[in-house]
Write a protein that holds these residues in place. Structure first.
Motif, PDB file in Angstrom:
ATOM      1  N   ALA A   1       0.902  -1.328   0.094  1.00 44.39           N
ATOM      2  CA  ALA A   1      -0.136  -0.088   0.021  1.00 44.39           C
ATOM      3  C   ALA A   1       0.802   1.137   0.299  1.00 44.39           C
ATOM      4  O   ALA A   1       0.509   2.256  -0.770  1.00 44.39           O
ATOM      5  CB  ALA A   1      -1.060  -0.120   1.164  1.00 44.39           C
TER       6      ALA A   1
ATOM      7  N   ASN B   1       2.295   1.605  -3.335  1.00 41.77           N
ATOM      8  CA  ASN B   1       1.331   2.151  -4.199  1.00 41.77           C
ATOM      9  C   ASN B   1       0.948   3.536  -4.165  1.00 41.77           C
ATOM     10  O   ASN B   1       0.603   4.531  -5.026  1.00 41.77           O
ATOM     11  CB  ASN B   1       0.006   1.274  -4.224  1.00 41.77           C
ATOM     12  CG  ASN B   1      -0.859   1.334  -5.323  1.00 41.77           C
ATOM     13  OD1 ASN B   1      -0.474   1.819  -6.330  1.00 41.77           O
ATOM     14  ND2 ASN B   1      -2.468   1.180  -4.937  1.00 41.77           N
ATOM     15  N   ARG B   2       1.090   4.016  -3.169  1.00 44.07           N
ATOM     16  CA  ARG B   2       0.753   5.604  -3.058  1.00 44.07           C
ATOM     17  C   ARG B   2       1.956   6.365  -3.234  1.00 44.07           C
ATOM     18  O   ARG B   2       1.647   7.630  -3.672  1.00 44.07           O
ATOM     19  CB  ARG B   2       0.615   5.638  -1.245  1.00 44.07           C
ATOM     20  CG  ARG B   2       0.025   7.123  -1.047  1.00 44.07           C
ATOM     21  CD  ARG B   2      -0.456   7.239   0.494  1.00 44.07           C
ATOM     22  NE  ARG B   2       0.530   6.989   1.412  1.00 44.07           N
ATOM     23  CZ  ARG B   2       0.815   6.078   2.210  1.00 44.07           C
ATOM     24  NH1 ARG B   2      -0.109   4.921   2.074  1.00 44.07           N
ATOM     25  NH2 ARG B   2       1.659   5.993   3.042  1.00 44.07           N
TER      26      ARG B   2
ATOM     27  N   CYS C   1       3.200   0.329  -9.069  1.00 43.84           N
ATOM     28  CA  CYS C   1       2.464  -0.672  -9.094  1.00 43.84           C
ATOM     29  C   CYS C   1       1.685  -0.844 -10.163  1.00 43.84           C
ATOM     30  O   CYS C   1       1.004  -2.139 -10.642  1.00 43.84           O
ATOM     31  CB  CYS C   1       1.643  -0.590  -7.748  1.00 43.84           C
ATOM     32  SG  CYS C   1       2.755  -0.582  -6.276  1.00 43.84           S
TER      33      CYS C   1
ATOM     34  N   ASN D   1      -0.249  -7.508  -7.450  1.00 45.26           N
ATOM     35  CA  ASN D   1      -1.288  -6.791  -7.050  1.00 45.26           C
ATOM     36  C   ASN D   1      -0.684  -6.259  -5.470  1.00 45.26           C
ATOM     37  O   ASN D   1      -0.935  -7.056  -4.533  1.00 45.26           O
ATOM     38  CB  ASN D   1      -2.854  -7.397  -6.852  1.00 45.26           C
ATOM     39  CG  ASN D   1      -3.864  -6.444  -6.707  1.00 45.26           C
ATOM     40  OD1 ASN D   1      -3.747  -5.437  -6.087  1.00 45.26           O
ATOM     41  ND2 ASN D   1      -4.940  -6.956  -6.986  1.00 45.26           N
ATOM     42  N   PRO D   2      -0.723  -4.858  -5.160  1.00 42.50           N
ATOM     43  CA  PRO D   2      -0.354  -4.370  -3.890  1.00 42.50           C
ATOM     44  C   PRO D   2      -1.471  -4.708  -2.825  1.00 42.50           C
ATOM     45  O   PRO D   2      -1.294  -4.649  -1.674  1.00 42.50           O
ATOM     46  CB  PRO D   2      -0.045  -2.978  -4.042  1.00 42.50           C
ATOM     47  CG  PRO D   2      -0.612  -2.538  -5.318  1.00 42.50           C
ATOM     48  CD  PRO D   2      -0.826  -3.766  -6.272  1.00 42.50           C
ATOM     49  N   LYS D   3      -2.812  -4.843  -3.463  1.00 40.73           N
ATOM     50  CA  LYS D   3      -3.841  -5.047  -2.556  1.00 40.73           C
ATOM     51  C   LYS D   3      -4.023  -6.487  -1.869  1.00 40.73           C
ATOM     52  O   LYS D   3      -4.576  -6.837  -1.129  1.00 40.73           O
ATOM     53  CB  LYS D   3      -5.019  -4.475  -2.869  1.00 40.73           C
ATOM     54  CG  LYS D   3      -5.082  -3.125  -3.314  1.00 40.73           C
ATOM     55  CD  LYS D   3      -6.330  -2.757  -3.688  1.00 40.73           C
ATOM     56  CE  LYS D   3      -6.498  -1.247  -4.108  1.00 40.73           C
ATOM     57  NZ  LYS D   3      -7.650  -0.712  -4.733  1.00 40.73           N
ATOM     58  N   LYS D   4      -3.138  -7.468  -2.501  1.00 41.65           N
ATOM     59  CA  LYS D   4      -3.330  -9.038  -2.244  1.00 41.65           C
ATOM     60  C   LYS D   4      -2.302  -9.363  -1.502  1.00 41.65           C
ATOM     61  O   LYS D   4      -1.006  -9.116  -1.968  1.00 41.65           O
ATOM     62  CB  LYS D   4      -3.290  -9.685  -3.595  1.00 41.65           C
ATOM     63  CG  LYS D   4      -4.681  -9.231  -4.465  1.00 41.65           C
ATOM     64  CD  LYS D   4      -4.930 -10.067  -5.571  1.00 41.65           C
ATOM     65  CE  LYS D   4      -5.205 -11.648  -5.109  1.00 41.65           C
ATOM     66  NZ  LYS D   4      -5.492 -12.513  -6.348  1.00 41.65           N
ATOM     67  N   ARG D   5      -2.400 -10.268  -0.554  1.00 44.77           N
ATOM     68  CA  ARG D   5      -1.361 -10.926   0.310  1.00 44.77           C
ATOM     69  C   ARG D   5      -1.210 -12.421   0.124  1.00 44.77           C
ATOM     70  O   ARG D   5      -0.387 -13.046   0.476  1.00 44.77           O
ATOM     71  CB  ARG D   5      -1.565 -10.592   1.706  1.00 44.77           C
ATOM     72  CG  ARG D   5      -2.801 -11.086   2.181  1.00 44.77           C
ATOM     73  CD  ARG D   5      -2.966 -10.691   3.760  1.00 44.77           C
ATOM     74  NE  ARG D   5      -4.363 -11.133   4.270  1.00 44.77           N
ATOM     75  CZ  ARG D   5      -5.366 -10.486   4.417  1.00 44.77           C
ATOM     76  NH1 ARG D   5      -5.171  -9.052   3.952  1.00 44.77           N
ATOM     77  NH2 ARG D   5      -6.426 -10.664   4.598  1.00 44.77           N
TER      78      ARG D   5
ATOM     79  N   CYS E   1       1.359  -9.462  -3.964  1.00 42.42           N
ATOM     80  CA  CYS E   1       2.684  -8.558  -3.894  1.00 42.42           C
ATOM     81  C   CYS E   1       3.572  -9.034  -2.752  1.00 42.42           C
ATOM     82  O   CYS E   1       3.049  -9.249  -1.580  1.00 42.42           O
ATOM     83  CB  CYS E   1       2.072  -7.128  -3.383  1.00 42.42           C
ATOM     84  SG  CYS E   1       3.514  -6.085  -3.167  1.00 42.42           S
TER      85      CYS E   1
ATOM     86  N   THR F   1       3.435  -6.983   0.143  1.00 43.80           N
ATOM     87  CA  THR F   1       2.267  -6.892   1.260  1.00 43.80           C
ATOM     88  C   THR F   1       2.350  -8.263   1.934  1.00 43.80           C
ATOM     89  O   THR F   1       2.246  -8.525   3.327  1.00 43.80           O
ATOM     90  CB  THR F   1       0.919  -6.867   0.130  1.00 43.80           C
ATOM     91  OG1 THR F   1       0.937  -5.516  -0.466  1.00 43.80           O
ATOM     92  CG2 THR F   1      -0.236  -6.830   1.358  1.00 43.80           C
TER      93      THR F   1
END
Length: 496
Positions: free
Chosen positions: A422, A425-426, A431, A437-441, A447, A450
């Motif tokens: 996250a 990504n910010r 990303c 995917n930075p939202k997926k662990r 990611c 992550t």
């Protein structure tokens, strides 16, 4: 033994500025410069780093003319014996060099060791400031530096009432732009000296890492001041706001690129700080940008230097997180065989191609990944010191052991600098073009930052739970419904 004012100066390759050789005290001394082949072979340096150091030494010899004696020998000792006269040196910049210099004093090859003029604060003054402290915080040091040197001060108070404007200097990269859009940096022009340096390094057949390339950094005092003046005039205004942002197509962003000339001793830190302050006082740069720049130069850089000496050579042996994984070959070889994650591949390739990325890729991409994966902190410190063109023995221990890897257990930083995707990504534009995917662990496209973050928190959960700044992360980890699967995935991830 104390030398007289006519004793020659022996300058190391990171002591090249006029504050070493052309002050009223030293301008009449002869100068000795020694190019030691053994030093170049001792470690696997970045190819461009060797070029910068040798080019700087040879340019200084040309500048000094008859004052300078330039020797190319196998060892420093051989050069000193060939020179045939006792010399004076300034405090060197590593524990090993200091020990070697002490031996040369005992042997009569060196007459005296003078305090280094490379930093604003002397080692003696820092020792007095440090006193019996057992824990160090840069903010306290930085404020005392501002007071001592009257930088950005209004009487006894900071200008406009604030010491720290970090909150104004954390903007993410602008959206829908490939670059920051600021004026490009000042670039040096190579000359016949650079051409000969390149030929000579090639002929030595050294075991180096990284690519050769056009010289990107200042190696003379004149070049360093041109780079500083250009930065202050055209780039400083945009520096602060985006100093923590990263863009794929803009590796320089609004950074000054002054770390190399500063660490070669070509530019004095107070010159840089005063130039920035003058830009604010004349209305040419915002206070947030100027304060952020001065914080790096007069705060963090000086702090790192002095703590290197204060903590001593044993500091690099700190490994409080019990991290022992060997560095991967894609990092140590810099051969282009980089990981799939875009942020990692772009950063490692930047080190390969130019030996430099700015502080956020160093801390939050390379350092963050190494922290999560448990890479050996001492080996990582050595890699940073040799693979970066601005890396020297004094630069990296506090930056890596303390700040990046938290291996000192909190002497420098109040918490580990670990983050998930996250944050990246910010603060970067990596990303969007990455297959992770930075939202997926969990899953094939999870990611590595992550997932790796939660594996790190789990591995050190007992320590982190006792730290008020990280206890909440442990609580969050305990609520993850798929934690066991994430840990199993990360234990067997092979792509890294």
């Amino acid at each position: 033994m104390t030398a007289d004012m006519s004793s020659p100066l022996w300058l190391f390759g990171d002591q090249l500025g006029p504050h070493f050789h052309s002050t009223d005290e030293h301008r009449d001394r002869d100068v000795l410069l020694i190019e030691s082949a053994r030093v170049f072979r001792r470690r696997r340096f970045h190819r461009q780093k060797l070029h910068l150091v040798v080019s700087g030494m040879r340019h200084l010899a040309e500048e000094l003319g008859d004052r300078a004696t330039y020797l190319r020998t196998e060892t420093y000792r051989e050069g000193l014996e060939q020179f045939g006269r006792p010399v004076v040196v300034f405090e060197p910049t590593s524990h090993a060099a200091e020990k070697f210099t002490e031996t040369l004093v005992q042997e009569g090859l060196v007459e005296d060791v003078l305090p280094t003029p490379m930093f604003a604060l002397s080692r003696a003054d820092f020792a007095e400031w440090a006193g019996n402290r057992h824990q160090f915080r840069m903010e306290t040091f930085y404020r005392d530096q501002r007071r001592r040197f009257e930088i950005l001060m209004s009487g006894d108070e900071p200008v406009e009432g604030k010491w720290n404007l970090d909150e104004e200097n954390r903007e993410p990269p602008p959206k829908k732009q490939l670059t920051l859009g600021v004026d490009p940096p000042w670039w040096p022009s190579e000359d016949s000296i650079d051409e000969q340096v390149r030929e000579d390094i090639d002929a030595m057949e050294l075991d180096t890492v990284g690519s050769d390339g056009q010289r990107l950094f200042a190696v003379t005092a004149d070049e360093a001041h041109k780079a500083l003046d250009h930065f202050v005039s055209y780039r400083l205004q945009d520096f602060g706001k985006y100093e923590d942002a990263v863009m794929t197509e803009d590796w320089t962003m609004a950074h000054s690129l002054l770390s190399v000339p500063l660490n070669l001793g070509l530019l004095h830190p107070l010159d840089a700080a005063v130039a920035a302050e003058d830009a604010w006082r004349s209305g040419d740069a915002s206070l947030a940008s100027v304060e952020g720049f001065i914080r790096q130069i007069l705060g963090w850089r000086e702090y790192v230097w002095h703590l290197y000496w204060h903590f001593g050579p044993e500091y690099v042996d700190n490994n409080k997180l019990d991290a022992h994984e060997p560095l991967p070959t894609w990092l140590t070889e810099l051969d282009g065989d980089t990981p799939i994650a875009k942020c990692l591949s772009e950063t490692v390739n930047g080190v390969r191609d130019r030996g430099w990325v700015h502080h956020i890729p160093r801390l939050m991409i390379l350092g963050n990944f190494a922290l999560q994966r448990g890479y050996d902190p001492k080996a990582l410190t050595e890699w940073f010191a040799t693979a970066f063109v601005d890396g020297f023995a004094w630069v990296m221990p506090v930056n890596v052991i303390g700040m990046s890897q938290h291996a000192d257990g909190g002497l420098i930083a109040t918490k580990p600098y670990a983050s998930g995707g996250a944050y990246l990504n910010r603060m970067t534009d990596y990303c969007g073009g990455c297959e992770y995917n930075p939202k997926k662990r969990l899953g094939a496209d999870a990611c590595p930052f992550t997932a790796g973050y939660w594996a790190f928190v789990h591995r050190h959960r007992d320590r982190l739970a006792q730290n008020h700044r990280t206890a909440r992360q442990v609580s969050s980890m305990n609520r993850l419904p798929d934690l066991d699967q994430v840990l199993e995935q990360e234990a067997h991830r092979e792509v890294f």
